[in-house]
Enzyme design. Structure first.
Site, PDB file in Angstrom:
ATOM      1  N   HIS A 467       0.834  -1.203   0.000  1.00 42.91           N
ATOM      2  CA  HIS A 467       0.000   0.000   0.000  1.00 42.91           C
ATOM      3  C   HIS A 467       0.876   1.263   0.000  1.00 42.91           C
ATOM      4  O   HIS A 467       0.728   2.142  -0.854  1.00 42.91           O
ATOM      5  CB  HIS A 467      -0.904  -0.020   1.247  1.00 42.91           C
ATOM      6  CG  HIS A 467      -1.787   1.170   1.383  1.00 42.91           C
ATOM      7  ND1 HIS A 467      -3.120   1.158   1.026  1.00 42.91           N
ATOM      8  CD2 HIS A 467      -1.546   2.441   1.832  1.00 42.91           C
ATOM      9  CE1 HIS A 467      -3.647   2.350   1.250  1.00 42.91           C
ATOM     10  NE2 HIS A 467      -2.709   3.149   1.737  1.00 42.91           N
ATOM     11  N   GLU A 468       1.794   1.323   0.964  1.00 43.16           N
ATOM     12  CA  GLU A 468       2.657   2.510   1.050  1.00 43.16           C
ATOM     13  C   GLU A 468       3.562   2.616  -0.176  1.00 43.16           C
ATOM     14  O   GLU A 468       3.876   3.716  -0.645  1.00 43.16           O
ATOM     15  CB  GLU A 468       3.489   2.494   2.339  1.00 43.16           C
ATOM     16  CG  GLU A 468       2.665   2.553   3.621  1.00 43.16           C
ATOM     17  CD  GLU A 468       1.639   3.681   3.646  1.00 43.16           C
ATOM     18  OE1 GLU A 468       1.863   4.734   3.001  1.00 43.16           O
ATOM     19  OE2 GLU A 468       0.593   3.514   4.299  1.00 43.16           O
ATOM     20  N   HIS A 471       1.704   4.382  -2.896  1.00 42.64           N
ATOM     21  CA  HIS A 471       1.835   5.839  -2.734  1.00 42.64           C
ATOM     22  C   HIS A 471       3.223   6.284  -3.215  1.00 42.64           C
ATOM     23  O   HIS A 471       3.375   7.318  -3.871  1.00 42.64           O
ATOM     24  CB  HIS A 471       1.713   6.227  -1.255  1.00 42.64           C
ATOM     25  CG  HIS A 471       0.318   6.269  -0.715  1.00 42.64           C
ATOM     26  ND1 HIS A 471      -0.694   6.966  -1.333  1.00 42.64           N
ATOM     27  CD2 HIS A 471      -0.224   5.737   0.414  1.00 42.64           C
ATOM     28  CE1 HIS A 471      -1.809   6.851  -0.606  1.00 42.64           C
ATOM     29  NE2 HIS A 471      -1.544   6.106   0.450  1.00 42.64           N
ATOM     30  N   HIS A 474       3.478   6.662  -6.859  1.00 44.49           N
ATOM     31  CA  HIS A 474       2.770   7.877  -7.280  1.00 44.49           C
ATOM     32  C   HIS A 474       3.715   9.083  -7.158  1.00 44.49           C
ATOM     33  O   HIS A 474       3.724   9.979  -8.002  1.00 44.49           O
ATOM     34  CB  HIS A 474       1.541   8.059  -6.375  1.00 44.49           C
ATOM     35  CG  HIS A 474       0.476   8.934  -6.945  1.00 44.49           C
ATOM     36  ND1 HIS A 474      -0.655   9.279  -6.240  1.00 44.49           N
ATOM     37  CD2 HIS A 474       0.345   9.557  -8.136  1.00 44.49           C
ATOM     38  CE1 HIS A 474      -1.427  10.061  -6.983  1.00 44.49           C
ATOM     39  NE2 HIS A 474      -0.834  10.237  -8.146  1.00 44.49           N
TER      40      HIS A 474
END
Length: 675
Positions: A467-468, A471, A474
């Site tokens: 998940h991190e 990010h 991104h």
């Protein structure tokens, strides 16, 4: 030596952590603000007609030194803080709040921005420039530029106070987390606990020169304890301590801080002409209004609640049959859920952990990013770091050109807050023909390696890492001109799409085969375990959805109305949770006093966005599944239309360009087994 306000003489312009002393920060902030102010003054005093270049662009590129200094300082305050840094934060935050308002409330500057904005139709701008112009105009109009002088003074007071109170809130949560320890000396109290958890507790006790075992409220200690400990009384002790953070009428109590923050935000919104803080925030979100968020949440609740109630009834019956338990309490939930999951799927997190060695999982994430986006991660040892446990990587593309610098910081320690987050030490932007590449960091709290074992992750922690890292991608793949539109600078209910979509690869056999190998034997995770992971992915999904929705509804409760009448946090929460409640009330516990996401982080009136983004991520991943999870064409579309574009256009435009249509909630409901 002005270490923080001159160009860093380092590889790739990385932060010179080892050379920074705490006493450097305050003078650097004072100088950084002065430098940024001089840049603003130059824009204001420029006698040429205001243009997009001399006003809007100049404004976006101003304050660079101050921005970098702030990112270094506040990132350290989250990941490596101490009393001195916290004291500096209390001094610096009001200065930054004041300076932000000096810009936003500068009438001459706003007049120039407004003049450019009024000619928008004739300026022949590209989409990114148009977005920048709109964002700059709104950053003034939405933050008080049109207010009368007396109201501007009032706004300044509110912002200054808010910056101090939210800092205090976070410091109290950290101090409360670290104040609690459960010291056990009787071996039979360890019944049911995983070997690795016991070993970590033993080494913590040793480090404090104590006999026995010490358990704390840090996630790698707390979560396994309440999930596996056979001793119900000790689970209760841990769970109550965890839920009582900031709610103990001591010097670290956060109740007044919660009232203050909610009221200040409401007053600020009213001053700016909005009904509530939620109305102010949601104007700049995909969801657009509190009414839409409420409808979205209640629609999902309607679909999830029957499943949740059935799951809870099954869990209650299971606990009764297994142990004669008459009533499930909150400290029983994780314990019996884990036992039921083992029974239904013969799936035990402890059996999975040997296949999820931290280094291999991280390399797996790197490999998947390589297959999808052509990235290579190379660990380097000549980049300065703020703690010896941090690892640093050069990220390059297929042409071996630098894409980003990546910092990874994975273990709990004193001075580091709980949880997991992505942040950046330097934004990406293009200036004078040079594409400045970003410096991105992932911070998590996983179990440390012990004398006998490497760091082994639970499946949930594997999801957290991915998940991190989503990010992180991104941020790393950002490719925009302007710093304020780069990377994760997007609508808050869009920002979770790249992170949540990454989690999907953790369930795919083809992806797991790349990194899930036994840390001792090197054997790839057996396909039957993979099947069980997939089958169990919907386990108690109704309860999980209802829990997530309850947090979002609590957030909207604080921020979607005038909070002045709320005088009792416990009573208020009980009312907010009425529709989503499963377990009996625990009188010593509330959530708000340690709900850092909304009272210290950026999620106020935005917690719903996790669920909102799940709709996007399920729909997006369905596209990958249709074409193949490593399909280059789909990956390129995702990279070119979502990951690299930052906030340059409205997220729905970007999403439709990637997917060909608006997202449908059906993919999420299907994945969650709620259809």
């Amino acid at each position: 030596m002005k270490i923080l306000t001159t160009k860093f003489n380092t590889k790739y312009d990385t932060a010179p952590f080892s050379k920074i002393k705490n006493e450097d920060f305050l003078p650097a902030f004072i100088e950084g603000i002065a430098l940024a102010q001089a840049e603003i003054d130059a824009i204001v005093k420029n006698e040429e007609t205001p243009t997009f270049t001399n006003t809007i662009e100049a404004l976006d590129f101003s304050g660079y030194t101050l921005d970098r200094l702030s990112s270094i300082f506040f990132n350290l305050n989250s990941a490596e803080t101490n009393d001195e840094i916290q004291k500096i934060a209390q001094e610096v935050s009001p200065l930054l709040s004041d300076f932000g308002n000096d810009i936003r409330l500068n009438a001459e500057l706003f007049a120039k921005v407004k003049a450019v904005h009024e000619q928008k139709a004739t300026l022949n701008l590209n989409p990114e420039q148009t977005t920048l112009l709109d964002e700059k105009y709104k950053s003034f109009s939405r933050n008080g530029a049109n207010l009368t002088e007396d109201k501007k003074i009032k706004l300044r007071e509110i912002d200054k106070e808010l910056s101090k109170v939210s800092l205090q809130f976070g410091e109290n949560v950290l101090a409360e987390t670290q104040a609690f320890q459960m010291h056990l000396t009787d071996e039979k109290d360890l019944s049911g606990l995983p070997e690795g958890t016991i070993e970590a507790a033993r080494s913590l006790a040793k480090s404090q020169e104590k006999e026995g075992w010490i358990f704390t409220l840090d996630y790698p200690s707390y979560v396994p304890f309440v999930t596996y400990s056979d001793n119900r009384e000790l689970r209760k002790k841990m769970a109550i301590a965890f839920g009582a953070k900031g709610f103990q009428n001591n010097e670290l109590d956060n109740q007044q801080n919660v009232f203050k923050i909610a009221k200040l935000r409401f007053d600020r919104a009213q001053l700016l002409g909005y009904a509530t803080h939620a109305h102010f925030v949601l104007e700049e979100r995909m969801a657009e209004s509190p009414e839409k968020v409420k409808k979205f949440s209640l629609d999902l609740l309607e679909k999830a609640k029957p499943a949740a109630l059935k799951e809870f009834a099954d869990l209650t019956a299971f606990a009764k049959k297994r142990d004669g338990l008459e009533k499930l309490e909150k400290w029983d939930g994780a314990y019996y859920s884990e036992k039921l999951k083992q029974e239904l799927f013969s799936l035990d997190d402890e059996k999975l952990k040997p296949y999820f060695q931290l280094e291999k999982v991280l390399n797996g994430a790197f490999t998947i990013a390589g297959k999808l986006y052509g990235l290579t991660f190379t660990e380097v040892f000549d980049i300065d770091k703020y703690h010896e446990e941090v690892t640093t990587y050069e990220v390059t593309d297929e042409k071996s050109e630098l894409v980003a610098i990546f910092y990874a910081d994975f273990f709990p320690r004193k001075g580091k807050r709980n949880g997991a987050w992505m942040t950046s030490y330097k934004s990406q932007f293009v200036k004078n023909g040079i594409n400045e590449r970003p410096h991105i960091s992932n911070v998590c709290n996983f179990t440390k390696p012990t004398e006998t074992k490497p760091s082994l992750l639970t499946f949930n922690e594997v999801l957290t890492l991915f998940h991190e890292f989503g990010h992180g991608l991104h941020g790393m793949l950002a490719n925009t001109i302007y710093p304020s539109l780069s990377g994760t600078s997007v609508y808050w209910d869009f920002v979770e799409l790249p992170s949540q979509v990454m989690e999907n690869w953790c369930y795919e056999p083809e992806a797991l085969a790349l990194f899930a190998t036994h840390y001792q034997t090197g054997e790839i995770i057996p396909i039957e375990l993979v099947q069980k992971i997939k089958e169990s992915s919907n386990f108690q999904e109704g309860m999980a959805t209802m829990r997530q929705l309850s947090f979002g509804l609590l957030d909207m409760g604080w921020h979607g109305q005038d909070p002045s009448a709320i005088t009792d946090i416990k009573a208020f929460e009980t009312k907010q949770f009425a529709d989503t409640k499963l377990y009996p009330e625990v009188k010593e516990n509330v959530m708000s006093t340690s709900f850092s996401h909304i009272f210290q982080g950026g999620y106020s009136a935005g917690y719903y966005s996790y669920k909102w983004a799940e709709v996007l991520d399920a729909d997006a991943f369905e596209f990958f599944q249709e074409k193949g999870i490593f399909n280059k064409e789909v990956a390129d579309k995702f990279k070119d239309n979502i990951l690299s574009k930052g906030g340059t256009e409205h997220p729905m435009i970007l999403y439709k360009r990637f997917r060909g249509h608006e997202p449908s909630p059906d993919a999420l409901l299907k994945r969650a087994g709620l259809l």
